[in-house]
Scaffold this motif. Structure first.
Motif, PDB file in Angstrom:
ATOM      1  N   ALA A  69       9.067  21.676   1.430  1.00 61.33           N
ATOM      2  CA  ALA A  69       9.303  20.383   0.903  1.00 61.33           C
ATOM      3  C   ALA A  69       8.302  20.440  -0.578  1.00 61.33           C
ATOM      4  CB  ALA A  69       8.541  19.164   2.005  1.00 61.33           C
ATOM      5  N   ASP A  70       8.986  19.119  -1.216  1.00 62.41           N
ATOM      6  CA  ASP A  70       8.221  19.115  -2.670  1.00 62.41           C
ATOM      7  C   ASP A  70       7.006  18.639  -2.562  1.00 62.41           C
ATOM      8  OD1 ASP A  70       7.669  17.856  -5.269  1.00 62.41           O
ATOM      9  OD2 ASP A  70       9.818  17.635  -5.584  1.00 62.41           O
ATOM     10  N   LEU A  71       5.955  19.399  -3.050  1.00 65.18           N
ATOM     11  CA  LEU A  71       4.495  18.840  -2.586  1.00 65.18           C
ATOM     12  C   LEU A  71       4.320  17.810  -3.515  1.00 65.18           C
ATOM     13  CD1 LEU A  71       1.852  19.419  -1.457  1.00 65.18           C
ATOM     14  CD2 LEU A  71       1.323  21.110  -3.441  1.00 65.18           C
ATOM     15  N   GLN A  72       4.863  17.575  -4.864  1.00 64.75           N
ATOM     16  CA  GLN A  72       4.638  16.387  -5.436  1.00 64.75           C
ATOM     17  C   GLN A  72       5.109  15.129  -4.773  1.00 64.75           C
ATOM     18  OE1 GLN A  72       5.143  15.585  -9.859  1.00 64.75           O
ATOM     19  NE2 GLN A  72       7.030  14.967  -9.327  1.00 64.75           N
ATOM     20  N   MET A  73       6.372  15.349  -4.151  1.00 65.24           N
ATOM     21  CA  MET A  73       7.039  14.369  -3.356  1.00 65.24           C
ATOM     22  C   MET A  73       5.988  13.727  -2.079  1.00 65.24           C
ATOM     23  SD  MET A  73       9.367  12.014  -3.740  1.00 65.24           S
ATOM     24  CE  MET A  73      10.522  11.024  -2.839  1.00 65.24           C
ATOM     25  N   ILE A  74       5.356  14.903  -1.456  1.00 65.31           N
ATOM     26  CA  ILE A  74       4.585  14.580  -0.490  1.00 65.31           C
ATOM     27  C   ILE A  74       2.969  13.563  -0.866  1.00 65.31           C
ATOM     28  CG2 ILE A  74       2.919  15.847   1.387  1.00 65.31           C
ATOM     29  CD1 ILE A  74       4.821  17.806   1.511  1.00 65.31           C
ATOM     30  N   CYS A  75       2.929  14.180  -2.165  1.00 65.14           N
ATOM     31  CA  CYS A  75       1.629  13.415  -2.537  1.00 65.14           C
ATOM     32  C   CYS A  75       1.836  11.798  -2.876  1.00 65.14           C
ATOM     33  CB  CYS A  75       1.140  13.951  -3.795  1.00 65.14           C
ATOM     34  SG  CYS A  75       0.492  15.726  -3.621  1.00 65.14           S
ATOM     35  N   LEU A  76       3.257  11.762  -3.422  1.00 59.51           N
ATOM     36  CA  LEU A  76       3.842  10.329  -3.737  1.00 59.51           C
ATOM     37  C   LEU A  76       3.851   9.633  -2.774  1.00 59.51           C
ATOM     38  CD1 LEU A  76       6.142  11.387  -6.816  1.00 59.51           C
ATOM     39  CD2 LEU A  76       3.908  10.526  -7.132  1.00 59.51           C
ATOM     40  N   MET A  77       4.590  10.003  -1.624  1.00 61.30           N
ATOM     41  CA  MET A  77       4.986   9.364  -0.373  1.00 61.30           C
ATOM     42  C   MET A  77       3.970   9.065   0.269  1.00 61.30           C
ATOM     43  SD  MET A  77       8.042   8.676  -0.707  1.00 61.30           S
ATOM     44  CE  MET A  77       8.346   8.010   0.857  1.00 61.30           C
ATOM     45  N   ASN A  78       2.776   9.773   0.497  1.00 63.03           N
ATOM     46  CA  ASN A  78       1.534   9.648   1.338  1.00 63.03           C
ATOM     47  C   ASN A  78       0.800   8.172   0.528  1.00 63.03           C
ATOM     48  OD1 ASN A  78      -0.901   9.899   2.842  1.00 63.03           O
ATOM     49  ND2 ASN A  78      -1.823  10.532   0.966  1.00 63.03           N
ATOM     50  N   GLU A  79       0.972   7.648  -0.798  1.00 58.27           N
ATOM     51  CA  GLU A  79       0.516   6.603  -1.346  1.00 58.27           C
ATOM     52  C   GLU A  79       1.418   5.394  -1.032  1.00 58.27           C
ATOM     53  OE1 GLU A  79      -2.230   7.603  -2.016  1.00 58.27           O
ATOM     54  OE2 GLU A  79      -2.056   9.594  -2.539  1.00 58.27           O
ATOM     55  N   LYS A  80       2.939   5.949  -1.368  1.00 60.02           N
ATOM     56  CA  LYS A  80       3.828   4.872  -1.099  1.00 60.02           C
ATOM     57  C   LYS A  80       3.923   4.474   0.002  1.00 60.02           C
ATOM     58  CE  LYS A  80       8.502   3.635  -2.482  1.00 60.02           C
ATOM     59  NZ  LYS A  80       9.810   4.115  -3.275  1.00 60.02           N
ATOM     60  N   ILE A  81       4.003   5.388   1.166  1.00 57.78           N
ATOM     61  CA  ILE A  81       4.141   4.752   2.491  1.00 57.78           C
ATOM     62  C   ILE A  81       2.887   3.813   2.892  1.00 57.78           C
ATOM     63  CG2 ILE A  81       4.075   5.403   4.959  1.00 57.78           C
ATOM     64  CD1 ILE A  81       5.703   7.866   4.160  1.00 57.78           C
ATOM     65  N   GLY A  82       1.688   4.212   2.299  1.00 59.16           N
ATOM     66  CA  GLY A  82       0.383   3.284   2.746  1.00 59.16           C
ATOM     67  C   GLY A  82       0.836   2.051   2.027  1.00 59.16           C
ATOM     68  N   LEU A  83       1.243   1.777   0.871  1.00 62.04           N
ATOM     69  CA  LEU A  83       1.566   0.539  -0.068  1.00 62.04           C
ATOM     70  C   LEU A  83       2.473  -0.180   0.864  1.00 62.04           C
ATOM     71  CD1 LEU A  83       1.298   2.075  -3.702  1.00 62.04           C
ATOM     72  CD2 LEU A  83      -0.506   0.568  -2.515  1.00 62.04           C
ATOM     73  N   GLN A  84       3.513   0.551   1.302  1.00 65.10           N
ATOM     74  CA  GLN A  84       4.738  -0.094   1.774  1.00 65.10           C
ATOM     75  C   GLN A  84       4.395  -0.720   3.027  1.00 65.10           C
ATOM     76  OE1 GLN A  84       7.799  -1.001   0.973  1.00 65.10           O
ATOM     77  NE2 GLN A  84       8.902  -1.305   2.538  1.00 65.10           N
ATOM     78  N   HIS A  85       3.527   0.146   3.759  1.00 63.07           N
ATOM     79  CA  HIS A  85       3.210  -0.543   5.230  1.00 63.07           C
ATOM     80  C   HIS A  85       1.972  -1.649   4.965  1.00 63.07           C
ATOM     81  CE1 HIS A  85       4.007   3.355   7.536  1.00 63.07           C
ATOM     82  NE2 HIS A  85       4.894   2.762   7.235  1.00 63.07           N
ATOM     83  N   ALA A  86       1.386  -1.698   3.789  1.00 65.46           N
ATOM     84  CA  ALA A  86       0.521  -2.815   3.742  1.00 65.46           C
ATOM     85  C   ALA A  86       1.220  -4.047   3.377  1.00 65.46           C
ATOM     86  CB  ALA A  86      -0.543  -2.208   2.584  1.00 65.46           C
ATOM     87  N   GLU A  87       2.136  -3.808   2.539  1.00 62.62           N
ATOM     88  CA  GLU A  87       3.095  -4.877   2.074  1.00 62.62           C
ATOM     89  C   GLU A  87       3.723  -5.739   3.267  1.00 62.62           C
ATOM     90  OE1 GLU A  87       4.629  -7.905  -0.169  1.00 62.62           O
ATOM     91  OE2 GLU A  87       3.145  -6.250  -0.623  1.00 62.62           O
ATOM     92  N   LEU A  88       4.417  -4.761   4.084  1.00 59.48           N
ATOM     93  CA  LEU A  88       4.826  -5.253   5.416  1.00 59.48           C
ATOM     94  C   LEU A  88       4.196  -6.077   6.368  1.00 59.48           C
ATOM     95  CD1 LEU A  88       7.354  -2.231   6.110  1.00 59.48           C
ATOM     96  CD2 LEU A  88       7.833  -4.433   4.964  1.00 59.48           C
ATOM     97  N   VAL A  89       2.646  -5.472   6.384  1.00 61.56           N
ATOM     98  CA  VAL A  89       1.554  -6.325   6.968  1.00 61.56           C
ATOM     99  C   VAL A  89       1.422  -7.460   6.417  1.00 61.56           C
ATOM    100  CG1 VAL A  89      -0.730  -6.366   7.745  1.00 61.56           C
ATOM    101  CG2 VAL A  89       0.462  -4.393   7.971  1.00 61.56           C
ATOM    102  N   LEU A  90       1.435  -7.585   5.212  1.00 65.40           N
ATOM    103  CA  LEU A  90       1.213  -8.867   4.629  1.00 65.40           C
ATOM    104  C   LEU A  90       2.332  -9.997   4.925  1.00 65.40           C
ATOM    105  CD1 LEU A  90      -0.513  -7.875   1.246  1.00 65.40           C
ATOM    106  CD2 LEU A  90      -1.605  -9.017   3.153  1.00 65.40           C
ATOM    107  N   GLU A  91       3.753  -9.448   4.666  1.00 67.79           N
ATOM    108  CA  GLU A  91       4.643 -10.412   4.983  1.00 67.79           C
ATOM    109  C   GLU A  91       4.741 -10.800   6.409  1.00 67.79           C
ATOM    110  OE1 GLU A  91       8.201  -7.866   3.869  1.00 67.79           O
ATOM    111  OE2 GLU A  91       7.504  -7.755   1.801  1.00 67.79           O
ATOM    112  N   ALA A  92       4.449  -9.932   7.365  1.00 63.65           N
ATOM    113  CA  ALA A  92       4.314 -10.253   8.699  1.00 63.65           C
ATOM    114  C   ALA A  92       3.165 -11.362   9.140  1.00 63.65           C
ATOM    115  CB  ALA A  92       4.074  -9.374   9.731  1.00 63.65           C
ATOM    116  N   LEU A  93       2.283 -11.280   8.305  1.00 63.09           N
ATOM    117  CA  LEU A  93       1.100 -12.456   8.554  1.00 63.09           C
ATOM    118  C   LEU A  93       1.499 -13.495   7.928  1.00 63.09           C
ATOM    119  CD1 LEU A  93      -2.003 -10.170   7.433  1.00 63.09           C
ATOM    120  CD2 LEU A  93      -1.615 -11.221   9.733  1.00 63.09           C
TER     121      LEU A  93
END
Length: 399
Positions: free
Chosen positions: A74-98
């Motif tokens: 897998a693309d190591l840069q993409m793994i790094c980017l998605m580690n951060e992006k998934i965290g941010l996306q999940h945080a946003e979805l939590v805030l929307e759910a609240l």
């Protein structure tokens, strides 16, 4: 005192904690978000689901996750980017759910985040003598904590590995605390991408509790649907598979694998059970030209046979356990009918019969694990392989 630790100390003293559990599975269909009210700890835990939702992922987000999911190269840069992006996306979805629940972040004590598994590599799969069991979940907990302002407990599986486990399945810890019942032998069967179950003995002895992966649940069926049918991600209500006929030659070869014959406990993932596994089995059995419906029917029968064989291997053909299902596979009527036919003496239900929405179960599990991280004492599961007596999760502070 550091304000973060002061806040944590106050949370520890509360008789009831509000914990949000997050789960994103290998199906990549969306994020499960469960708001739980939790009292007590250990066997005295009392948990109530106040709110639950599954937020579907966008097609673009699914494609991004799949670009690094279950790939040895897998693309190591993409793994790094998605580690951060998934965290941010999940945080946003939590805030929307609240917001949709009419609540604020200040009301929530803790978020418990499983993250997104992108590769699972126990020794039994990687086969490399000088390397340990390993697994990787991305979706950084610090990003969730900072964006939401809520203390986040994440990365649960690494402690399991460090203590000698394979990083999975973790359901045993929550299943024992939530669902054990004196006088009733229970099997908590979760059919996600991978099928796993926990055995809960009727004498409530934690040292007898048993949990293991058994093999593919939905993963090969879902992968095949996505390959063959544009715009479909799963065979809803087994509409296609129900029109097919099980091919015994293909089924026989699908069941010929060292993992399926290995002793329990064990873990696996789509790194093994995937479209390559299917195509190799079709080539070996001379069934490469099967109709699509027949392939799906056979894959469904494969999952059912593996689950039935595993339960019978553990408890004998005459066992009469209570089987409580959860996970996406419980919505597949063809799969469920095959399970009932294979285990005619068992009594089937879902975790809804025990007060927990089966679709919310895994998110609730991580809320419970977070509660144990905060206030639980270690439950003694004995010295058996695969079930270390531990508490899991890393604490991520908002500032």
């Amino acid at each position: 005192m550091n304000s973060n630790w002061k806040q944590l100390f106050e949370i520890l003293q509360k008789p009831t904690r509000l914990i949000i559990g997050l789960m994103s599975g290998t199906s990549l269909d969306g994020l499960d978000i469960a708001l739980c009210s939790v009292k007590g700890a250990g066997p005295a835990t009392n948990i109530k689901v106040l709110e639950f939702t599954t937020v579907p992922y966008t097609e673009e987000f699914k494609i991004e996750v799949k670009s690094v999911f279950s790939k040895r190269a897998a693309d190591l840069q993409m793994i790094c980017l998605m580690n951060e992006k998934i965290g941010l996306q999940h945080a946003e979805l939590v805030l929307e759910a609240l917001k949709s629940w009419g609540r604020t972040a200040d009301e929530i004590d803790v978020i418990a985040s499983h993250g997104q598994t992108i590769f699972h590599a126990p020794e039994t799969l990687h086969g490399l003598i000088d390397y340990p069991n390993a697994t990787l979940q991305i979706g950084d907990g610090d990003h969730i904590a900072v964006k939401t302002g809520i203390i986040t407990i994440a990365d649960f599986r690494q402690k399991h590995l460090a203590a000698g486990g394979e990083g999975a399945p973790l359901a045993v810890y929550g299943d024992y605390l939530l669902f054990s019942k004196a006088g009733e032998d229970r099997i908590m069967l979760n059919i996600g991408g991978i099928a796993n179950f926990t055995y809960l003995p009727g004498d409530n002895d934690a040292k007898k509790v048993f949990s293991t992966d058994v093999g593919p649940g939905n993963t090969m069926m879902d992968q095949y649907i996505q390959q063959q049918y544009s715009g479909l991600y799963f065979d809803e209500n087994a509409a296609i598979a129900s029109q097919g006929v099980v091919n015994e030659a293909l089924l026989t070869v699908l069941l010929e694998n060292e993992f399926l014959a290995a002793d329990f406990p064990k873990t696996t993932g789509p790194e093994l059970f995937n479209l390559h596994y299917l195509s190799a089995a079709q080539a070996k059995s001379g069934t490469s030209n099967l109709k699509q419906a027949d392939v799906l029917a056979t894959l469904c029968a494969c999952s059912a046979r593996i689950i039935v064989n595993a339960i019978q291997q553990c408890f004998g053909t005459s066992a009469k356990p209570y089987i409580y299902m959860s996970g996406g596979g419980m919505h597949n009527p063809l799969l469920v009918s095959m399970l009932k036919a294979g285990l005619p003496e068992a009594k089937f239900g879902t975790t809804a019969d025990l007060g927990i929405d089966p679709d919310a179960k895994e998110a609730v599990l991580f809320a419970l694990l977070a509660n144990e991280t905060l206030v639980g004492e270690k439950t003694d599961f004995g010295d058996r392989e695969g079930v270390p007596s531990i508490r899991m999760g890393k604490i991520c502070l908002p500032d």
